[in-house]
Structure formats: C-alpha cells, structure tokens
Scaffold this motif. Sequence first.
Motif, PDB file in Angstrom:
ATOM      1  N   THR A  82       0.862  -1.182   0.000  1.00 23.73           N
ATOM      2  CA  THR A  82       0.000   0.000   0.000  1.00 23.73           C
ATOM      3  C   THR A  82       0.902   1.237   0.000  1.00 23.73           C
ATOM      4  O   THR A  82       1.976   1.242   0.615  1.00 23.73           O
ATOM      5  N   ASP A  83       0.448   2.247  -0.723  1.00 20.45           N
ATOM      6  CA  ASP A  83       1.252   3.453  -0.947  1.00 20.45           C
ATOM      7  C   ASP A  83       1.219   4.385   0.268  1.00 20.45           C
ATOM      8  O   ASP A  83       0.164   4.890   0.648  1.00 20.45           O
ATOM      9  N   HIS A  84       2.370   4.579   0.869  1.00 20.70           N
ATOM     10  CA  HIS A  84       2.483   5.510   2.009  1.00 20.70           C
ATOM     11  C   HIS A  84       3.578   6.537   1.717  1.00 20.70           C
ATOM     12  O   HIS A  84       4.314   6.946   2.613  1.00 20.70           O
ATOM     13  N   THR A  85       3.678   6.934   0.450  1.00 22.43           N
ATOM     14  CA  THR A  85       4.735   7.863   0.042  1.00 22.43           C
ATOM     15  C   THR A  85       4.339   9.327   0.236  1.00 22.43           C
ATOM     16  O   THR A  85       5.197  10.200   0.191  1.00 22.43           O
ATOM     17  N   ALA A  86       3.039   9.588   0.451  1.00 22.99           N
ATOM     18  CA  ALA A  86       2.587  10.983   0.567  1.00 22.99           C
ATOM     19  C   ALA A  86       3.243  11.667   1.763  1.00 22.99           C
ATOM     20  O   ALA A  86       3.434  11.060   2.821  1.00 22.99           O
ATOM     21  N   ALA A  87       3.605  12.926   1.588  1.00 17.97           N
ATOM     22  CA  ALA A  87       4.251  13.685   2.662  1.00 17.97           C
ATOM     23  C   ALA A  87       3.378  13.710   3.914  1.00 17.97           C
ATOM     24  O   ALA A  87       3.869  13.706   5.042  1.00 17.97           O
ATOM     25  N   ILE A 110       7.210   3.270   0.557  1.00 18.75           N
ATOM     26  CA  ILE A 110       7.575   4.630   0.959  1.00 18.75           C
ATOM     27  C   ILE A 110       8.622   5.142  -0.022  1.00 18.75           C
ATOM     28  O   ILE A 110       9.021   4.420  -0.943  1.00 18.75           O
ATOM     29  N   LYS A 111       9.066   6.358   0.180  1.00 21.39           N
ATOM     30  CA  LYS A 111      10.122   6.926  -0.670  1.00 21.39           C
ATOM     31  C   LYS A 111      11.430   6.967   0.113  1.00 21.39           C
ATOM     32  O   LYS A 111      11.439   7.113   1.335  1.00 21.39           O
ATOM     33  N   ALA A 112      12.538   6.881  -0.612  1.00 24.19           N
ATOM     34  CA  ALA A 112      13.850   6.969   0.019  1.00 24.19           C
ATOM     35  C   ALA A 112      13.944   8.254   0.830  1.00 24.19           C
ATOM     36  O   ALA A 112      13.522   9.324   0.367  1.00 24.19           O
ATOM     37  N   GLY A 113      14.452   8.138   2.052  1.00 21.00           N
ATOM     38  CA  GLY A 113      14.584   9.287   2.931  1.00 21.00           C
ATOM     39  C   GLY A 113      13.470   9.365   3.959  1.00 21.00           C
ATOM     40  O   GLY A 113      13.579  10.121   4.927  1.00 21.00           O
ATOM     41  N   GLN A 114      12.383   8.594   3.755  1.00 17.73           N
ATOM     42  CA  GLN A 114      11.261   8.619   4.708  1.00 17.73           C
ATOM     43  C   GLN A 114      11.509   7.605   5.830  1.00 17.73           C
ATOM     44  O   GLN A 114      12.275   6.657   5.669  1.00 17.73           O
ATOM     45  N   SER A 115      10.823   7.844   6.959  1.00 19.28           N
ATOM     46  CA  SER A 115      10.957   6.968   8.129  1.00 19.28           C
ATOM     47  C   SER A 115       9.672   6.179   8.355  1.00 19.28           C
ATOM     48  O   SER A 115       8.591   6.611   7.947  1.00 19.28           O
ATOM     49  N   VAL A 116       9.802   5.033   9.004  1.00 20.82           N
ATOM     50  CA  VAL A 116       8.646   4.225   9.391  1.00 20.82           C
ATOM     51  C   VAL A 116       8.725   4.014  10.895  1.00 20.82           C
ATOM     52  O   VAL A 116       9.794   3.754  11.449  1.00 20.82           O
ATOM     53  N   LYS A 117       7.565   4.160  11.552  1.00 21.89           N
ATOM     54  CA  LYS A 117       7.500   3.987  13.011  1.00 21.89           C
ATOM     55  C   LYS A 117       6.655   2.753  13.332  1.00 21.89           C
ATOM     56  O   LYS A 117       5.531   2.628  12.824  1.00 21.89           O
ATOM     57  N   PHE A 157      14.725   5.019   6.015  1.00 22.11           N
ATOM     58  CA  PHE A 157      15.171   4.226   4.859  1.00 22.11           C
ATOM     59  C   PHE A 157      15.726   5.167   3.784  1.00 22.11           C
ATOM     60  O   PHE A 157      14.982   5.790   3.046  1.00 22.11           O
ATOM     61  N   ASP A 158      17.052   5.269   3.739  1.00 25.52           N
ATOM     62  CA  ASP A 158      17.696   6.207   2.809  1.00 25.52           C
ATOM     63  C   ASP A 158      17.922   5.631   1.416  1.00 25.52           C
ATOM     64  O   ASP A 158      18.140   6.376   0.466  1.00 25.52           O
ATOM     65  N   THR A 159      17.888   4.306   1.320  1.00 22.08           N
ATOM     66  CA  THR A 159      18.243   3.662   0.047  1.00 22.08           C
ATOM     67  C   THR A 159      17.083   2.850  -0.497  1.00 22.08           C
ATOM     68  O   THR A 159      16.441   2.086   0.245  1.00 22.08           O
ATOM     69  N   ALA A 160      16.818   3.011  -1.807  1.00 18.38           N
ATOM     70  CA  ALA A 160      15.753   2.245  -2.456  1.00 18.38           C
ATOM     71  C   ALA A 160      16.025   0.755  -2.306  1.00 18.38           C
ATOM     72  O   ALA A 160      17.176   0.316  -2.323  1.00 18.38           O
ATOM     73  N   GLY A 161      14.941  -0.010  -2.145  1.00 18.08           N
ATOM     74  CA  GLY A 161      15.093  -1.462  -1.991  1.00 18.08           C
ATOM     75  C   GLY A 161      13.869  -2.042  -1.320  1.00 18.08           C
ATOM     76  O   GLY A 161      12.851  -1.357  -1.150  1.00 18.08           O
ATOM     77  N   THR A 162      13.966  -3.294  -0.943  1.00 16.25           N
ATOM     78  CA  THR A 162      12.855  -3.977  -0.284  1.00 16.25           C
ATOM     79  C   THR A 162      13.386  -4.586   1.015  1.00 16.25           C
ATOM     80  O   THR A 162      14.344  -5.366   0.990  1.00 16.25           O
ATOM     81  N   TYR A 163      12.785  -4.164   2.138  1.00 14.81           N
ATOM     82  CA  TYR A 163      13.308  -4.499   3.455  1.00 14.81           C
ATOM     83  C   TYR A 163      12.264  -5.248   4.289  1.00 14.81           C
ATOM     84  O   TYR A 163      11.403  -4.620   4.919  1.00 14.81           O
ATOM     85  N   PRO A 164      12.336  -6.570   4.292  1.00 14.30           N
ATOM     86  CA  PRO A 164      11.387  -7.338   5.107  1.00 14.30           C
ATOM     87  C   PRO A 164      11.704  -7.210   6.603  1.00 14.30           C
ATOM     88  O   PRO A 164      12.838  -6.883   6.978  1.00 14.30           O
ATOM     89  N   ILE A 179       8.893  -3.487   3.926  1.00 17.51           N
ATOM     90  CA  ILE A 179       8.887  -2.090   3.502  1.00 17.51           C
ATOM     91  C   ILE A 179       9.540  -2.024   2.121  1.00 17.51           C
ATOM     92  O   ILE A 179      10.694  -2.446   1.970  1.00 17.51           O
ATOM     93  N   HIS A 180       8.808  -1.496   1.147  1.00 19.68           N
ATOM     94  CA  HIS A 180       9.406  -1.268  -0.178  1.00 19.68           C
ATOM     95  C   HIS A 180       9.728   0.211  -0.302  1.00 19.68           C
ATOM     96  O   HIS A 180       8.862   1.063  -0.077  1.00 19.68           O
TER      97      HIS A 180
END
Length: 183
Positions: A82-87, A110-117, A157-164, A179-180
């Motif tokens: 699901t898309d959670h890239t919105a600011a 998410i987009k590179a540079g965004q955080s997940v809590k 997450f600063d780098t593009a990729g897929t992080y289980p 997290i993609h």
Amino acid sequence: MLRAESLRACLVMSLACGLAACGDDNNDNNNNSVDSGAGDGDGDGDGDGDGDGDAGGGAGDGDAGGGGAIPTFNGCAPADYTDHTAASDARVITIAPGGNLVYSPKCITIKAGQSVKWEGDLTVHPLDRGTPGNDDLGSPNSPIEDTDSGDSVSFTFDTAGTYPYYCKVHGTVGMVGSIHVEE
Ligand SMILES: [Cu+2]
C-alpha cells in the motif's frame, strides 16, 4: 534479292524462336513462382503458430520481471504493498493490533529518505530485519535494527530497496511484513 529475302526469313525465324523460348522461360518461372508461393504459405502457417507461443512466453517473462522489481518477502507480493509515500502520511505500523499476531499495515511502499515507526509492545513482539530464519534476506544494509524493548521504534530508509521485517517470537505464525522503498 534472293539473299536479302532469305536473310529476312532467317531473322523472322530467329525472332519467333526467341519469343517462343522466352515464352517457355516465363511459363517455367511462373510455375516456379506458384510452387514457391505454396511453400511460403506453409512456412507462414508454422511461423504464426510459433509466434503466438513465443508471445505467451514473453508475457510470462514480463510478469516475472515485475516480480523481480519488487521481490516477494514475508507474504508481501508486489500487489500487496500500500502506498504511504505521501508527505502527509504518518507511516506508522501498529504491532499486534487488537492482540492479533500481525502488523498493520503489513506491506507498505515509501520513498527513500522517509521513516517508518512501529508502535506497540516491542518486549512481547521483538522486531528484527529479514524473514523468520534469515535476517539477511532483502536488500542489503537494512536500517531496521534488532529491537526487543520499548513501545515504539523508528527507522529511516535512505536507500531504495525492499526491506522485510518480522517478530522474533511470532514470525513463524505470520507476524511479518515488508517495507518497499522507492527512489
Ligand atoms: Cu510478536
């Protein structure tokens, strides 16, 4: 005079002979062309059949290529994210909502540079990178740190990729996610 007439006759004869010969050649060529045409027809028929088969294979490869762009980890297929890239998005994953042994949302983009809590009881549900039994799966250098205390934790997450990620206690019964991260 007589010589001239016989010469003329000879010319007419050879002209007629030449024409006749040409006519024969044309007929032969035409016959050959017809034969070739029949041969081409058969060839096209076979070619079309093979072409359709290849096209089907190509479509399959395309799907596989899509899967390669976002590899499936922890039950998160490309269509599950699901898309959670919105600011404006909070990018919060609830740990064991309502006591259920899951994460919600489970698979997010998410987009590179965004955080997940992650919010919830990290003592009961310790978080780690990777998949149950393999912390190394997923893109390299996952920012997700092994965390087994507290009520929340955030990673950037600063780098593009897929992080289980998964719960070290309940990962094998489905408490997993991914997290993609887009460019
Ligand atoms: Cu758990």
